[in-house]
Design an enzyme around this catalytic site. Structure first.
Site, PDB file in Angstrom:
ATOM      1  N   TYR A 149       0.835  -1.205   0.000  1.00 13.70           N
ATOM      2  CA  TYR A 149       0.000   0.000   0.000  1.00 13.70           C
ATOM      3  C   TYR A 149       0.871   1.257   0.000  1.00 13.70           C
ATOM      4  O   TYR A 149       0.681   2.178  -0.799  1.00 13.70           O
ATOM      5  CB  TYR A 149      -0.915  -0.016   1.233  1.00 13.70           C
TER       6      TYR A 149
HETATM    7  C1  UGA Z   1      -4.062   4.118   8.434  1.00 11.89           C
HETATM    8  C2  UGA Z   1      -4.943   3.984   7.177  1.00 11.89           C
HETATM    9  O1  UGA Z   1      -5.641   2.761   7.175  1.00 11.89           O
HETATM   10  C3  UGA Z   1      -4.178   4.125   5.904  1.00 11.89           C
HETATM   11  O2  UGA Z   1      -5.095   4.198   4.819  1.00 11.89           O
HETATM   12  C4  UGA Z   1      -3.344   5.355   6.003  1.00 11.89           C
HETATM   13  O3  UGA Z   1      -2.685   5.604   4.829  1.00 11.89           O
HETATM   14  C5  UGA Z   1      -2.395   5.219   7.165  1.00 11.89           C
HETATM   15  O4  UGA Z   1      -3.208   5.197   8.340  1.00 11.89           O
HETATM   16  C6  UGA Z   1      -1.412   6.337   7.258  1.00 11.89           C
HETATM   17  O5  UGA Z   1      -1.375   7.063   8.220  1.00 11.89           O
HETATM   18  O6  UGA Z   1      -0.601   6.442   6.365  1.00 11.89           O
HETATM   19  P1  UGA Z   1      -3.034   2.455  10.167  1.00 11.89           P
HETATM   20  O7  UGA Z   1      -2.060   3.323  10.868  1.00 11.89           O
HETATM   21  O8  UGA Z   1      -2.725   1.013  10.064  1.00 11.89           O
HETATM   22  O9  UGA Z   1      -3.294   2.948   8.661  1.00 11.89           O
HETATM   23  O10 UGA Z   1      -4.433   2.753  10.861  1.00 11.89           O
HETATM   24  P2  UGA Z   1      -5.396   1.915  11.814  1.00 11.89           P
HETATM   25  O11 UGA Z   1      -6.201   0.923  11.045  1.00 11.89           O
HETATM   26  O12 UGA Z   1      -6.176   2.922  12.565  1.00 11.89           O
HETATM   27  O13 UGA Z   1      -4.433   1.080  12.764  1.00 11.89           O
HETATM   28  C7  UGA Z   1      -3.694   1.671  13.815  1.00 11.89           C
HETATM   29  C8  UGA Z   1      -2.975   0.583  14.571  1.00 11.89           C
HETATM   30  O14 UGA Z   1      -3.941  -0.262  15.231  1.00 11.89           O
HETATM   31  C9  UGA Z   1      -2.150  -0.358  13.686  1.00 11.89           C
HETATM   32  O15 UGA Z   1      -0.953  -0.702  14.329  1.00 11.89           O
HETATM   33  C10 UGA Z   1      -3.023  -1.596  13.523  1.00 11.89           C
HETATM   34  O16 UGA Z   1      -2.320  -2.783  13.316  1.00 11.89           O
HETATM   35  C11 UGA Z   1      -3.749  -1.606  14.848  1.00 11.89           C
HETATM   36  N1  UGA Z   1      -5.072  -2.291  14.754  1.00 11.89           N
HETATM   37  C12 UGA Z   1      -5.976  -1.936  13.813  1.00 11.89           C
HETATM   38  C13 UGA Z   1      -5.376  -3.301  15.666  1.00 11.89           C
HETATM   39  O17 UGA Z   1      -4.561  -3.640  16.533  1.00 11.89           O
HETATM   40  N2  UGA Z   1      -6.589  -3.898  15.593  1.00 11.89           N
HETATM   41  C14 UGA Z   1      -7.519  -3.552  14.659  1.00 11.89           C
HETATM   42  O18 UGA Z   1      -8.632  -4.154  14.640  1.00 11.89           O
HETATM   43  C15 UGA Z   1      -7.211  -2.543  13.744  1.00 11.89           C
END
Ligand code: UGA
Length: 325
Positions: A149
């Site tokens: 991504y």
């Molecule tokens: C998010 C967005 O999904 C991307 O589209 C975006 O580009 C990215 O931010 C960015 O800042 O560049 P992410 O940081 O993975 O990605 O966002 P979250 O889905 O809110 O996850 C935050 C953290 O929580 C991650 O470490 C993830 O692994 C964790 N998480 C997420 C969990 O532990 N459990 C879940 O059910 C979902």
């Protein structure tokens, strides 16, 4: 002013559209309503935009007549894309290249042919940094994405800068750091945590929960887009971080949420997810300098507003299948 908002049915795109309409502008929205998450949620976003000043095209950017769409448009807010870090491996990569790279190139070609465009604002991502060299990470630090991504978002961003430097398209890229708040996508952490807390379901954490994010509140991200659209100090091809300044671990977020809902949360720790960076944290100095932006919303008040929104819309999301992306 007339703006084209791509991804207008999505989380950030619908927020930008709402704001532009509230300020009396004309908005043309385009969205393919892909099946990545429930169409009902996107339709709901679109319903809130319905007005004489809003025109909607349900179409894939790769197939749309972009010259006609851009003909009398002053601004482009390019928010459409295939989101999601964790699901970008394997066969899914094709939709990431199509929607994040090819679509962006086609839109830029059309923008280069439209000489009167005042600004082309691109939704980039903190995921382009990967496991960053240092914190707070600045725009000059080496991008080294660790997810497919992130690779496609970086490719899109490079294209945006190239059309700025070669053809004078007035582009600016905003590197969003994990956007949250009312309307957040159902595959993202806060939506899942809040919905699970409200319905007494298990909250699943990928890894130890020690991972740190620079979460950024949706209204602040919308504001950044408005400011970027007006920024005279920006040079074509400019890139700025849009980082909320939270620097908080996922476990600490759960503590805040537990305090807000007033009970203990049911948390299960699973394996870490491939492509998940351990820490994001951006410097917003350049955003302040180039577009006059700083984050205003603390994680405590932003999360409280997201919780309140989830309580208000419980009838909508509780009738949908649980998002397992
Ligand atoms: C998010 C967005 O999904 C991307 O589209 C975006 O580009 C990215 O931010 C960015 O800042 O560049 P992410 O940081 O993975 O990605 O966002 P979250 O889905 O809110 O996850 C935050 C953290 O929580 C991650 O470490 C993830 O692994 C964790 N998480 C997420 C969990 O532990 N459990 C879940 O059910 C979902």
């Amino acid at each position: 002013m007339k703006a084209l908002v791509t991804g207008a049915a999505g989380f950030v795109g619908s927020g930008i559209s709402r704001r532009l309409l509230s300020e009396g502008h004309q908005v043309v929205g385009i969205d393919a309503l892909t099946a990545y998450y429930a169409e009902a949620l996107k339709r709901r976003n679109l319903q809130e935009l319905e007005s004489d000043s809003f025109t909607f095209h349900e179409s894939d950017i790769n197939e749309a007549d972009l010259d006609t769409l851009l003909a009398d448009v002053d601004m482009v807010y390019h928010q459409a894309g295939q989101p999601g870090v964790r699901s970008s491996w394997g066969q899914e990569f094709e939709s990431y290249t199509r929607n994040n790279v090819l679509a962006t190139q086609k839109l830029l070609e059309a923008a280069a042919r439209n000489g009167k465009l005042r600004k082309f604002v691109y939704a980039s991502s903190s995921s382009i940094y990967g496991d960053a060299e240092r914190f707070p990470t600045t725009e000059g630090d080496l991008p080294q994405p660790v997810s497919p991504y992130g690779v496609t978002k970086l490719a899109g961003e490079h294209l945006v800068s190239l059309y700025g430097s070669n053809f004078g398209v007035p582009t600016i890229s905003l590197r969003y750091f994990t956007v949250y708040g009312p309307g957040q996508r159902p595959d993202m952490a806060f939506t899942r945590f809040v919905q699970s807390a409200l319905s007494d379901r298990e909250i699943r954490i990928f890894g130890t929960g020690a991972q740190i994010r620079d979460f950024t509140y949706i209204d602040d991200v919308v504001e950044a887009n408005i400011l970027a659209g007006q920024a005279d100090a920006a040079r074509p091809g400019d890139v700025v971080n849009i980082s909320g300044g939270s620097n908080i671990s996922v476990n600490e977020v759960l503590d805040v949420l537990s305090g807000l809902v007033g009970h203990k949360l049911n948390v299960r720790y699973l394996e870490r997810s491939h492509g998940d960076v351990f820490r994001t944290g951006g410097s917003s100095d350049r955003a302040a300098e180039v577009i006059g932006w700083t984050s205003r919303t603390s994680i405590e008040s932003g999360l409280a507003r997201q919780l309140e929104w989830a309580q208000r819309t419980i009838d909508v999301w509780s009738s949908l299948p649980e998002n397992t992306v």
